[in-house]
Scaffold this active site. Structure first.
Site, mmCIF file in Angstrom:
data_model
loop_
_atom_site.group_PDB
_atom_site.id
_atom_site.type_symbol
_atom_site.label_atom_id
_atom_site.label_comp_id
_atom_site.label_asym_id
_atom_site.label_seq_id
_atom_site.Cartn_x
_atom_site.Cartn_y
_atom_site.Cartn_z
ATOM 1 N N LYS A 8 0.854 -1.208 0.000
ATOM 2 C CA LYS A 8 0.000 0.000 0.000
ATOM 3 C C LYS A 8 0.878 1.242 0.000
ATOM 4 O O LYS A 8 2.035 1.207 0.426
ATOM 5 C CB LYS A 8 -0.950 0.027 1.202
ATOM 6 C CG LYS A 8 -0.278 -0.019 2.595
ATOM 7 C CD LYS A 8 0.201 1.315 3.142
ATOM 8 C CE LYS A 8 0.846 1.211 4.517
ATOM 9 N NZ LYS A 8 1.666 2.367 4.892
ATOM 10 N N GLY A 94 7.415 1.250 4.849
ATOM 11 C CA GLY A 94 6.152 1.992 4.945
ATOM 12 C C GLY A 94 5.152 1.521 3.901
ATOM 13 O O GLY A 94 4.157 2.180 3.627
ATOM 14 N N GLY A 97 3.960 -4.274 3.957
ATOM 15 C CA GLY A 97 4.166 -5.654 3.497
ATOM 16 C C GLY A 97 3.767 -6.706 4.520
ATOM 17 O O GLY A 97 3.018 -7.639 4.206
ATOM 18 N N SER A 100 0.020 -6.749 5.104
ATOM 19 C CA SER A 100 -0.660 -7.328 3.951
ATOM 20 C C SER A 100 -0.542 -8.850 3.980
ATOM 21 O O SER A 100 -1.525 -9.570 3.758
ATOM 22 C CB SER A 100 -0.051 -6.780 2.658
ATOM 23 O OG SER A 100 -0.575 -7.447 1.539
ATOM 24 N N ASP A 132 -2.191 -1.688 10.148
ATOM 25 C CA ASP A 132 -2.456 -1.558 8.713
ATOM 26 C C ASP A 132 -3.203 -2.746 8.122
ATOM 27 O O ASP A 132 -3.667 -2.675 6.985
ATOM 28 C CB ASP A 132 -1.130 -1.438 7.937
ATOM 29 C CG ASP A 132 -0.466 -0.089 8.136
ATOM 30 O OD1 ASP A 132 -1.179 0.883 8.461
ATOM 31 O OD2 ASP A 132 0.762 -0.009 7.966
#
Ligand code: C5P
Length: 282
Positions: A8, A94, A97, A100, A132
């Site tokens: 992202k 950032g 990874g 995700s 995240d």
């Protein structure tokens, strides 16, 4: 089964305040991109993880295995898996990874188990693995608040395609907690996230990141890198998340080269309802 696990970028990133639990309240527009890892997952008699990046631990510290444990704990199912993680997303960048990979693992395990868990619950559980992770259950473009885990997908939002998107990553990284620790809230320009959203929706290149200056304080070379990237001909260069990668928009004719910097050509990525992210065709 093979699953794509995208990175992202944060088109804008506001740090609003420090919370009592040690986290920071943020407001950010997240965008999934075509740069990503792949996870090959199959049912196995015990958990096994292998990874193409020798720098990443393949034991219980890895977020992929943490996600497997979490799935078992939450569902009570005795599912065990063999996972091969093919890493493309740079770490300490950032780019989200690890988060995700954790989200992708939860999605994959649920599918292998016959989809007993709702998509909303998977997103909720993923918050235990990182701020995240929940974003990756969005449709690919989302406005995120809280510590980053509260997301709302933006359906009709698209970033301009007239320019090409590149990720630039120096060889050095930054750990997220250090960057937040170096963040002096009194020095931040209090830009309104809603205004940022509407300016971006109108096609304005209103990209910024409140964590840039703290990261530049920790590694002054990063400020020089930003300047060098702009001098290459990019029209915008912005750090993503807590760094050290930058996302850069520039003319389609530009093929960037800088010593010591790895460049990745990429595109924004969206996900269909009830489906996971597909490997993009660039
Ligand atoms: O949630 P995640 O594991 O990515 O966070 C790593 C660390 O980054 C946290 O322990 C915290 O120190 C910092 N952080 C923060 N505010 C956020 C997200 C992360 O201070 N919104």
């Amino acid at each position: 089964m093979i699953f794509f696990s995208p990175a992202k970028i944060n088109l804008f990133f506001r740090v609003l305040k420090k919370r009592d639990d040690g986290y920071h309240e943020i407001a950010s527009l997240y965008q999934a991109i075509g740069l990503g890892d792949t996870l090959t997952i199959e049912l196995h008699h015990r958990d096994e993880l292998s990874c193409t990046d020798p720098l990443l631990a393949t034991d219980e510290r890895n977020l992929v295995l943490k996600a497997v444990h979490l799935f078992r704990k939450k569902t009570g199912l005795a599912i065990t898996v063999k996972i091969d993680l093919h890493k493309q997303i740079p770490i300490e960048a950032g780019l989200g990874g690890g988060s995700s990979n954790a989200a992708t693992t939860l999605w994959a395990l649920n599918l292998l188990a016959g989809s007993p868990v709702s998509f909303q619950d998977l997103a909720l559980w993923s918050c235990e693995l990182g701020s995240d992770s929940a974003f990756f259950f969005s449709k690919g473009t989302a406005f995120c608040t809280g510590r980053g885990e509260v997301f709302s997908s933006l359906e009709n939002f698209s970033i301009p395609t007239s320019q090409k998107l590149w990720i630039a990553k120096p060889s050095y990284g930054l750990p997220t907690p250090s960057v937040y620790q170096a963040c002096d809230l009194s020095l931040i320009t209090p830009r309104d996230p809603q205004e940022a959203l509407s300016r971006l929706a109108k096609g304005e290149a209103y990209y910024f990141n409140d964590l840039e200056n703290p990261a530049f304080t920790l590694i002054p070379q990063l400020a020089i890198l930003k300047k060098n990237l702009l001098e290459l001909g990019f029209s915008s260069v912005t750090m993503t998340g807590s760094g050290t990668a930058f996302f850069c928009f520039g003319p389609k004719t530009l093929t960037p080269h800088l010593p010591g910097i790895k460049f990745y050509a990429t595109t924004p990525l969206l996900r269909e309802d009830h489906d996971w992210y597909k490997t993009p065709q660039i």
